[in-house]
Design an enzyme around this catalytic site. Structure first.
Site, short mmCIF file in Angstrom:
data_model
loop_
_atom_site.label_atom_id
_atom_site.label_comp_id
_atom_site.label_asym_id
_atom_site.label_seq_id
_atom_site.Cartn_x
_atom_site.Cartn_y
_atom_site.Cartn_z
N SER A 86 0.84 -1.18 0.20
CA SER A 86 -0.03 0.10 -0.10
C SER A 86 0.78 1.31 -0.21
O SER A 86 0.28 2.36 -0.50
CB SER A 86 -0.95 -0.26 1.24
OG SER A 86 -0.07 -0.01 2.24
N HIS A 102 -5.56 -4.23 -0.86
CA HIS A 102 -5.67 -3.40 -1.75
C HIS A 102 -5.80 -3.89 -3.05
O HIS A 102 -5.27 -3.40 -3.96
CB HIS A 102 -4.27 -2.70 -1.42
CG HIS A 102 -4.22 -1.70 -0.14
ND1 HIS A 102 -4.68 -0.28 0.03
CD2 HIS A 102 -3.67 -2.26 1.02
CE1 HIS A 102 -4.48 0.01 1.33
NE2 HIS A 102 -3.86 -1.11 2.00
N LYS A 137 -12.35 -1.99 2.87
CA LYS A 137 -11.74 -0.86 1.70
C LYS A 137 -12.58 -0.86 0.55
O LYS A 137 -13.58 -0.37 0.60
CB LYS A 137 -10.21 -1.24 1.41
CG LYS A 137 -9.24 -0.90 2.68
CD LYS A 137 -7.88 -1.33 2.67
CE LYS A 137 -7.05 -1.11 3.87
NZ LYS A 137 -6.22 -1.98 4.37
#
Ligand SMILES: *Cc1c(COP(=O)(O)O)cnc(C)c1O
Length: 401
Positions: free
Chosen positions: A188, A216, A247
């Site tokens: 990330s 991610h 996320k």
């Protein structure tokens, strides 16, 4: 008397450590947002800002569709379960979400957790012991590092993203019963995509398992958003996938581990964060399920995210900024110097753009940056407004000409 002294010393010690953090510029203040999360947010000082620092890749966090899906699930299943899963905390919606996640990720089965931190914290200890080896990328997420610490397996670390060193570690671990290579699918801080094609080839050559953390990546990496394994065309070659619902996949909270059914069954019996922590709220399970249905029907959000990423990466470079090259919606805009990164982020805030400066020890010395994260929810207008602010702040601080 001595009790009072100890308490006083304890608090003074903490206060002095906190002062040190502030002096070193390492103290992390929290901005307070008074609106929903989104491509634009309103802070508690009334300021409206274009938000370029959320993990809100698909733009769903504050989206009305998610609010409605979570209300519908709450209406049907109630607010919470007041139970862990195996006592009386499993509803149809949790089973449906586990089935949908397995189908989306291309695995046999899946188990939910309260967070990806818990998924990673609870994955190693039930599956591996002192006869085994865990071979981990040096820059893996903190939750992987902590999970490995809780397990008795021998630990091997390879230099970040370094396939030659990974091979060395695989050779060093050759006498172990099982070897598992563990890596973030996407890192990330830099937006670096793990070389899963090469990692899977090495795993085949040295008889190892592969685990990836897709926090991610799940929802937008690869042609249909299934993740880094789809991006690298190694669907079916990954043994364990962990990820987050906090996320891209809606942004509330919650995590999961997906794998063969024997792996998941073992985790249900033995994984401590699963056994000893409350079940995921039905509102989150139901709303996450609606996200997977949406992503399975259309790649529109994923496509918009990648179009925004391409636009921002091209334009920020055209302005003369240095970025870490790549294709991921994490775009590190390199400023190298920590005070410059801090000043730059502060000036952007004044100009209506929310970004965060990162500097040592979060990133290596001399690698200070602001990390931009694109979202499918950003409009081209918002991105161009943000780019103009980058240009202005960049010229004022002599970062660009
Ligand atoms: C954010 C993140 C986690 C933790 O996810 P949560 O669901 O917020 O606990 C774990 N691993 C990686 C790589 C992450 O980026």
């Amino acid at each position: 008397m001595s009790h009072t002294t100890s308490r006083t010393n304890f608090i003074h010690g903490l206060a002095s450590n906190l002062d040190n953090l502030r002096e070193q510029g390492l103290y992390k203040p929290e901005r307070v947002i008074a609106s929903r999360q989104g491509s634009e947010v309103t802070c508690d000082d009334g300021r409206k800002l274009i938000n370029l620092c959320a993990n809100n890749y698909l733009g769903l966090s504050g989206d009305e569709s998610m609010v409605q899906a979570s209300i519908a699930a709450t209406e049907q299943y109630g607010y919470g379960l007041s139970s862990v899963r195996f006592i009386c905390g499993t509803q149809t919606v949790h089973k449906q979400l586990e089935t949908a996640l397995s189908a989306f990720l291309g695995t046999e089965d899946c188990i939910l957790y309260a967070a990806a931190f818990d998924a990673n914290g609870g994955v190693f200890e039930p599956l591996f012991d002192e006869n085994d080896a865990i071979i981990s990328d040096a820059l893996n997420h903190a939750s992987i590092i902590d999970g490995i610490r809780l397990c008795k397996a021998a630990r091997f670390r390879y230099a970040h993203n370094d396939m030659a060193d990974l091979e060395k570690q695989l050779i060093a671990a050759a006498d172990k019963r099982h070897r598992i290579i563990v890596t973030d699918g996407v890192f990330s801080m830099d937006g670096t995509i793990a070389q899963l094609d090469k990692i899977c080839d090495l795993a085949d050559k040295y008889d190892a398992l592969v685990m990836i953390d897709e926090c991610h990546a799940s929802g937008f990496m690869g042609a249909t958003g299934r993740g880094t394994h789809e991006h690298h065309n190694v669907l079916g070659r990954i043994d364990i996938i962990t990820g987050t619902l906090g996320k891209a996949l809606g942004g509330a909270m919650g995590g999961f581990t997906a794998a063969r059914k024997e792996v998941i069954d073992t985790l249900r019996q033995k994984s401590r964060p699963y056994l000893f922590s409350n079940t995921l709220a039905p509102s989150i399970a139901g709303a996450s399920l609606s996200v997977l249905e949406r992503l399975s029907n259309s790649t529109e959000l994923r496509d918009r995210l990648h179009a925004n990423t391409t636009h921002f990466r091209r334009e920020i470079e055209a302005l003369g900024f240095t970025i870490k090259p790549g294709t991921h919606p994490v775009v590190p805009v390199m400023l190298f110097d920590a005070p410059v990164a801090q000043k730059f982020a502060a000036r952007l805030y004044e100009l209506g753009v929310l970004v965060t400066g990162f500097f040592y020890p979060v990133v290596p010395m001399g690698q200070a940056r602001v990390r931009v994260q694109l979202s499918a929810a950003h409009t081209t207008d918002q991105l161009n407004t943000a780019l103009a602010a980058f240009a202005q702040a960049g010229r004022e601080l002599n970062i660009i000409k």
